[in-house]
Design a protein around this motif. Structure first.
Motif, short mmCIF file in Angstrom:
data_model
loop_
_atom_site.label_atom_id
_atom_site.label_comp_id
_atom_site.label_asym_id
_atom_site.label_seq_id
_atom_site.Cartn_x
_atom_site.Cartn_y
_atom_site.Cartn_z
N ASN A 436 0.83 -1.21 0.00
CA ASN A 436 0.00 0.00 0.00
C ASN A 436 0.87 1.26 0.00
N THR A 437 1.98 1.18 -0.72
CA THR A 437 2.93 2.30 -0.76
C THR A 437 3.13 2.77 -2.19
N ASP A 438 3.08 4.07 -2.37
CA ASP A 438 3.51 4.70 -3.62
C ASP A 438 4.92 5.22 -3.42
N LEU A 439 5.85 4.68 -4.19
CA LEU A 439 7.27 5.00 -4.06
C LEU A 439 7.73 5.85 -5.23
N LEU A 440 8.51 6.88 -4.93
CA LEU A 440 9.17 7.67 -5.96
C LEU A 440 10.67 7.65 -5.70
N VAL A 441 11.45 7.29 -6.72
CA VAL A 441 12.91 7.41 -6.68
C VAL A 441 13.29 8.47 -7.70
N ILE A 442 13.94 9.54 -7.25
CA ILE A 442 14.20 10.69 -8.12
C ILE A 442 15.56 11.30 -7.82
N GLY A 443 16.24 11.76 -8.84
CA GLY A 443 17.50 12.48 -8.64
C GLY A 443 17.25 13.91 -8.24
N ASP A 444 18.08 14.43 -7.33
CA ASP A 444 17.94 15.84 -7.00
C ASP A 444 18.52 16.71 -8.11
N HIS A 445 19.61 16.24 -8.69
CA HIS A 445 20.25 16.86 -9.85
C HIS A 445 21.29 15.89 -10.35
N GLY A 446 21.88 16.16 -11.49
CA GLY A 446 22.90 15.28 -12.02
C GLY A 446 24.30 15.73 -11.64
N GLU A 447 25.27 15.29 -12.43
CA GLU A 447 26.67 15.62 -12.18
C GLU A 447 27.40 15.69 -13.51
N VAL A 471 11.28 7.55 -11.13
CA VAL A 471 10.47 6.34 -11.29
C VAL A 471 9.42 6.29 -10.19
N PHE A 472 8.16 6.20 -10.59
CA PHE A 472 7.04 6.00 -9.67
C PHE A 472 6.63 4.54 -9.71
N THR A 473 6.32 3.98 -8.56
CA THR A 473 5.77 2.64 -8.53
C THR A 473 4.84 2.51 -7.33
N GLY A 474 3.81 1.70 -7.48
CA GLY A 474 2.83 1.54 -6.41
C GLY A 474 1.47 1.17 -6.97
N PRO A 475 0.50 0.91 -6.10
CA PRO A 475 -0.83 0.45 -6.55
C PRO A 475 -1.54 1.43 -7.47
N GLY A 476 -1.33 2.72 -7.25
CA GLY A 476 -2.06 3.68 -8.06
C GLY A 476 -1.31 4.20 -9.26
N VAL A 477 -0.12 3.69 -9.52
CA VAL A 477 0.72 4.22 -10.61
C VAL A 477 0.39 3.53 -11.92
N ALA A 496 0.33 13.52 -4.31
CA ALA A 496 -0.91 13.75 -3.55
C ALA A 496 -2.06 12.97 -4.16
N LYS A 497 -2.15 12.99 -5.48
CA LYS A 497 -3.21 12.26 -6.16
C LYS A 497 -3.04 10.75 -5.98
N LEU A 498 -1.81 10.26 -6.10
CA LEU A 498 -1.56 8.83 -5.92
C LEU A 498 -1.91 8.39 -4.50
N ALA A 499 -1.66 9.28 -3.52
CA ALA A 499 -1.95 8.93 -2.12
C ALA A 499 -3.43 8.98 -1.80
N GLY A 500 -4.24 9.46 -2.75
CA GLY A 500 -5.69 9.47 -2.55
C GLY A 500 -6.25 10.82 -2.16
N PHE A 501 -5.57 11.92 -2.56
CA PHE A 501 -6.02 13.26 -2.16
C PHE A 501 -6.06 14.21 -3.35
N GLU A 502 -7.02 15.12 -3.30
CA GLU A 502 -7.08 16.24 -4.23
C GLU A 502 -6.62 17.49 -3.50
N LEU A 503 -5.94 18.40 -4.22
CA LEU A 503 -5.47 19.64 -3.62
C LEU A 503 -6.50 20.74 -3.85
N GLU A 504 -6.78 21.49 -2.81
CA GLU A 504 -7.69 22.62 -2.91
C GLU A 504 -7.00 23.85 -2.35
#
Length: 595
Positions: A436-447, A471-477, A496-504
């Motif tokens: 039940n986890t949405d995982l994101l692996v992302i670079g902060d910047h390159g080199e 890379v996103f991975t999880g049940p909602g991806v 936020a959307k993957l976690a089940g929320f809308e932003l207002e």
């Protein structure tokens, strides 16, 4: 005569050091800019010597001599440290940075030695040793002449004051002035700015407006892993023949690989704010998110904490650097663990001057996670460290990727970080959170490694730095590659959307990558991290770089020239004008909350 016996060799060596510093901090600065900055530096030294001589030289020549030698050695130690800071962090030594280094000498000394190029170490040692060699000569001249009765103090003070004016005014408006500015002058300038901010009550950013997360589906855990200094080209995702990240490639096969993720500002703290807060960081090197005012928008951890989430940030590097502890708290993390908080460190190697190897953060994060009931959701963040300069990872992880030793260590560090990602996934499975986890692996910047004549990351506008794995991975991806260009500010609305929320409330500048707007044509803006160095926009297929007055603007056709080797700005003046106007409008919007 004895004044110049000490002053002239000093000024010559300081000038050589300044030009060397410019080659590191601003290698493509024009000769005119280098001369302007060097003149300002010489004026600073001249003012110091003249002022000290006017006050002490006549009546107390020996006191003047000792004071000058002490100031000289301190000055050049700061210069040496500033080079180490620039090489190791791509940040310039200012007053807040100096305070951190003085409080924590365990990272100051390595920065001033390990991170500084050997030729510059030799040069700056010569600058320090020079007064020690010339002092006996000057002392002999002082004894021979006796007390100087003909010192024209008013004239010396006037000349010193004029030199100060030159040092302060001459470099104003010059691009790269921070790269060529004396470390003590930069410290003094930032100290004055701190005083002005404190007196005026203006610090950091102003919150753009309220926002809230409204439940829109099944709630899920959110885990984000930041890969330090990791270019997409250094991963298997960017180069299928480069097996540095097999685990990340495996996650991409079952999840979503965002193939064109752009960095906003190539500095870790600003990238963290862009990803976790979905906001434009201030286009300077200062960590505005760590100020008392905090980020300019409500960040994801705080948004979800209001919905009952527990939030934790874990890393094996020190969090006091650049005041990151305060930044993570401002982002909304209620638990922040860094190198200084780690108790069980046996068996974990020190990878550089900032902390331990990444896996030292695994056990504390697992213990934290196990203390939380499984029916309570979490936002869990990590930042890796092994891929930070100088890529000093455990010897057993050094592979044979390329012939260049430095880049080989870097790619080996990327491979090590990939194993850390695998262990985080294994830990989430052990704790029963993975399903039940949405995982994101992302670079902060390159080199960068000289692809465009530049090294490291800050100040490099090209894709070896500005294009990172995501890379996103999880049940909602939604599985499959995402080829539409995206920006780091798109991460918050997506997670936020993957976690089940809308932003207002107040809108965020980014969009849900997997939503209808995620496939639309959008511009990806970026900045090089320092005021008036470089900025630009990717407007597919074009990439435009504004170098201010440093050198002509650049335009690349990424379809036909993905490595950005042929500047076609002269062939498409209309495109340059249109994108230049877009970049100027974006910078005004990005800077407004910080004015």
């Amino acid at each position: 005569m004895y004044l110049w016996a000490l002053a002239l060799p000093t000024m010559v060596l300081v000038l050589l050091g300044r030009l060397a510093m410019l080659q590191i901090g601003a290698p493509d600065a024009g000769l005119g800019h280098q001369v302007v900055l060097s003149v300002a530096d010489i004026a600073t030294w001249g003012a110091l010597i003249l002022f000290a001589f006017a006050v002490l030289g006549g009546r107390h020549p020996r006191v003047w001599l000792v004071a000058l030698v002490v100031c000289h050695c301190l000055w050049n130690f700061l210069e040496l440290t500033s080079v180490g800071v620039l090489v190791s962090t791509t940040a310039y030594l200012d007053w807040p940075m100096l305070q951190i280094l003085v409080e924590h000498p365990n990272i100051m000394v390595p920065m001033a030695t390990v991170a500084t190029p050997r030729y510059l170490q030799v040069l700056l040692v010569a600058v320090v040793v020079q007064p020690i060699v010339t002092t006996p000569v000057v002392a002999w001249l002082l004894r021979r002449r006796g007390r100087e009765s003909s010192v024209n103090r008013p004239l010396l003070l006037v000349v010193a004051a004029c030199a100060v004016v030159v040092a302060l005014v001459f470099p104003v408006g010059v691009p790269d002035r921070h790269a060529g500015q004396s470390a003590p002058m930069g410290i003094a300038e930032s100290m004055a700015q701190d005083v002005v901010r404190t007196v005026s009550g203006r610090e950091g950013s102003a919150l753009v407006g309220p926002a809230r997360a409204v439940e829109d589906g099944p709630a899920r855990d959110v885990v984000v892993i930041f890969l330090e200094s990791t270019s997409r080209r250094a991963t298997t995702l960017g180069d299928r023949e480069l097996a540095t990240t097999p685990h990340l490639a495996g996650l991409a096969r079952t999840g979503a690989d965002v193939e064109n993720m752009s960095v906003v500002i190539s500095h870790t703290s600003q990238a963290t704010a862009a990803v976790m807060c979905g906001t434009w960081p201030e286009p300077v090197s200062e960590n505005a998110a760590a100020s008392s005012a905090g980020p300019s928008r409500v960040c994801l951890p705080r948004l979800l904490a209001r919905r009952g989430y527990r939030t934790g940030w874990f890393q094996s590097g020190y969090t006091y650097f650049e005041n990151d502890t305060e930044m993570f708290k401002n982002l909304g993390f209620d638990t922040v663990v860094g190198r200084e908080d780690l108790r069980r460190t046996h068996g974990f190697a020190t990878v550089n001057y900032f902390g331990l190897e990444d896996k030292a953060a695994l056990a504390p994060s697992e213990a934290w996670l196990r203390r939380i009931p499984k029916n309570q959701h979490v936002v869990l963040g990590y930042s890796t460290l092994a891929t930070h300069h100088d890529y000093d990872i455990p010897q057993s992880w050094i592979g044979s990727w390329v012939s260049d030793k430095t880049r080989n260590r870097y790619l080996s560090a990327v491979h090590y970080s990939d194993s850390f990602v695998a262990e985080v996934v294994a830990m989430l499975k052990r704790t029963g959170r993975w399903g039940n986890t949405d995982l994101l692996v992302i670079g902060d910047h390159g080199e960068a490694f000289g692809e465009h004549g530049l090294d490291f990351h800050t100040g490099v506008p090209y894709d070896e730095v500005m294009k990172v794995p995501a890379v996103f991975t999880g049940p909602g991806v939604p599985p499959g590659p995402v080829r539409t260009p995206a920006s780091q500010v798109d991460v918050l609305p997506t997670l936020a959307k993957l976690a089940g929320f809308e932003l207002e409330g107040t809108p965020y500048p980014g969009v849900d990558i997997f939503g209808p707007l995620g496939t639309s044509h959008r511009q990806q803006f970026f900045d090089c991290g320092y005021d008036r160095i470089c900025t630009g926009v990717q407007d597919w297929p074009w990439k435009f770089i504004d170098n201010f007055d440093r050198k002509p603007a650049e335009l690349y056709d990424l379809v036909h020239d993905p490595l950005e080797q042929e500047n076609v700005a002269g062939q498409h003046p209309d495109v340059v004008r249109r994108l230049d106007a877009s970049v100027r409008a974006w910078r005004r919007e990005a800077e407004r909350p910080y004015d």
